[in-house]
Design an enzyme around this catalytic site. Structure first.
Site, mmCIF file in Angstrom:
data_model
loop_
_atom_site.group_PDB
_atom_site.id
_atom_site.type_symbol
_atom_site.label_atom_id
_atom_site.label_comp_id
_atom_site.label_asym_id
_atom_site.label_seq_id
_atom_site.Cartn_x
_atom_site.Cartn_y
_atom_site.Cartn_z
ATOM 1 N N HIS A 146 0.834 -1.203 0.000
ATOM 2 C CA HIS A 146 0.000 0.000 0.000
ATOM 3 C C HIS A 146 0.869 1.253 0.000
ATOM 4 O O HIS A 146 2.100 1.194 0.127
ATOM 5 C CB HIS A 146 -0.954 0.009 1.199
ATOM 6 C CG HIS A 146 -0.290 -0.045 2.548
ATOM 7 N ND1 HIS A 146 0.485 0.983 3.054
ATOM 8 C CD2 HIS A 146 -0.300 -1.007 3.512
ATOM 9 C CE1 HIS A 146 0.922 0.666 4.258
ATOM 10 N NE2 HIS A 146 0.465 -0.547 4.564
ATOM 11 N N CYS A 154 3.009 -4.808 6.874
ATOM 12 C CA CYS A 154 2.740 -4.712 5.436
ATOM 13 C C CYS A 154 3.967 -4.164 4.713
ATOM 14 O O CYS A 154 5.023 -3.963 5.303
ATOM 15 C CB CYS A 154 1.534 -3.817 5.184
ATOM 16 S SG CYS A 154 -0.014 -4.467 5.872
#
Length: 303
Positions: A146, A154
């Site tokens: 992202h 992440c």
């Protein structure tokens, strides 16, 4: 435990894409794609890539690099490397929910897992845990690539970087790619790098990852992967099968060969189970034999 793992093999054959899903769009995604499209079209044309070409993503954690590969002919070629501006955790796989660790292994993304409404600008979910992770009892969810440059487990990119990656992923999916693969490695899995990390507790796991990495390096096509008793197994495939469900003659043949291989393995596993059960029964019979009697001895009582 072995029987459970063996039976699970039947349900973890080759990873194939589910039914085609529709992409979602947000104001952010539409704006980003509209802005990036003319720039990327020109860059792809100059580099000899087609607009809408299938993509493949490879991530190296130690160097914080994300590589974006595009199909050119019968192989994938590197288009661009992007810096990962933030990643939490250490080298090694993700083990449990909340450990803020980024995973390692072989993943794939379909349209359902694109996230245009992400709080971190744009994102896609790599679909952790996969079959291998679940077989080993690893937990967690929502592992994303992202934007936003902020991460807890992440892979956080710059907003500009995720816009380019997201645009090329979206146009590839719209152009017919049913899924794109994401390979996550600790570092380039060369013999030299693995030798430097030979004392790491994850060394054997990385050797297993290297098998799949080597096939890609040799053929320029991400291999098919499946899981047997907690280990990845791999097979070469065509570029067509790497980006879509097998439909043409070559892909159907590869699926048949894969099924034959799994059926053969299943028969071998059943033979092993039968031999183990026979040995256990014989051991139990010997343990329960009256003391002092040799195996197979005939006991006679005389009044």
């Amino acid at each position: 435990m072995r029987l459970v793992l063996n039976i699970s093999l039947i349900f973890t054959i080759l990873i194939t894409a589910p039914a085609r899903a529709e992409l979602l769009f947000s104001e952010d995604s539409r704006e980003a794609v509209e802005q990036q499209t003319p720039i990327l079209k020109e860059q792809l044309r100059e580099a000899g890539f087609e607009w809408g070409a299938p993509i493949f993503v490879r991530i190296f954690k130690q160097s914080n690099q994300l590589e974006l590969w595009l199909k050119k002919g019968e192989r994938f070629e590197l288009f661009r490397s992007y810096p990962i501006c933030e990643r939490s955790g250490y080298l090694g796989p993700k083990i449990s929910q909340g450990d803020e660790q980024a995973p390692e292994g072989f993943y794939s993304v379909i349209a359902d897992w694109m996230h245009p409404f992400s709080d971190f600008h744009l994102a896609f979910n790599i679909r952790y845990p996969n079959d291998h992770d679940r077989m080993l009892g690893r937990t967690g969810s929502a592992i994303m690539v992202h934007g936003g440059c902020s991460s807890s487990g992440c892979f956080a990119m710059t907003d500009e970087g995720i816009e380019e990656i997201y645009t090329l992923a979206e146009v590839a999916l719209l152009n017919g790619q049913e899924r794109f693969k994401v390979h996550v490695f600790p570092f380039p899995l060369t013999d030299e790098n693995l030798a430097r990390h030979r004392k790491n507790k994850w060394h054997d796991f990385w050797l297993n990852l290297k098998e799949g990495s080597d096939l890609f390096e040799a053929n320029g096509v991400p291999p098919n992967e499946y899981v047997v008793d907690g280990r990845y197994m791999f097979e070469e495939t065509s570029v067509q099968c790497a980006v879509a469900e097998c439909q043409d003659e070559d892909c159907v043949r590869q699926s048949q060969l894969s099924e034959q291989a799994v059926n053969s393995l299943w028969r071998e596993l059943m033979k092993e189970e039968a031999a183990a059960e026979e040995a256990a029964s014989l051991a139990a019979a010997q343990e329960n034999a009256p003391p002092g009697e040799p195996d197979g001895a005939l006991s006679i009582t005389v009044d």
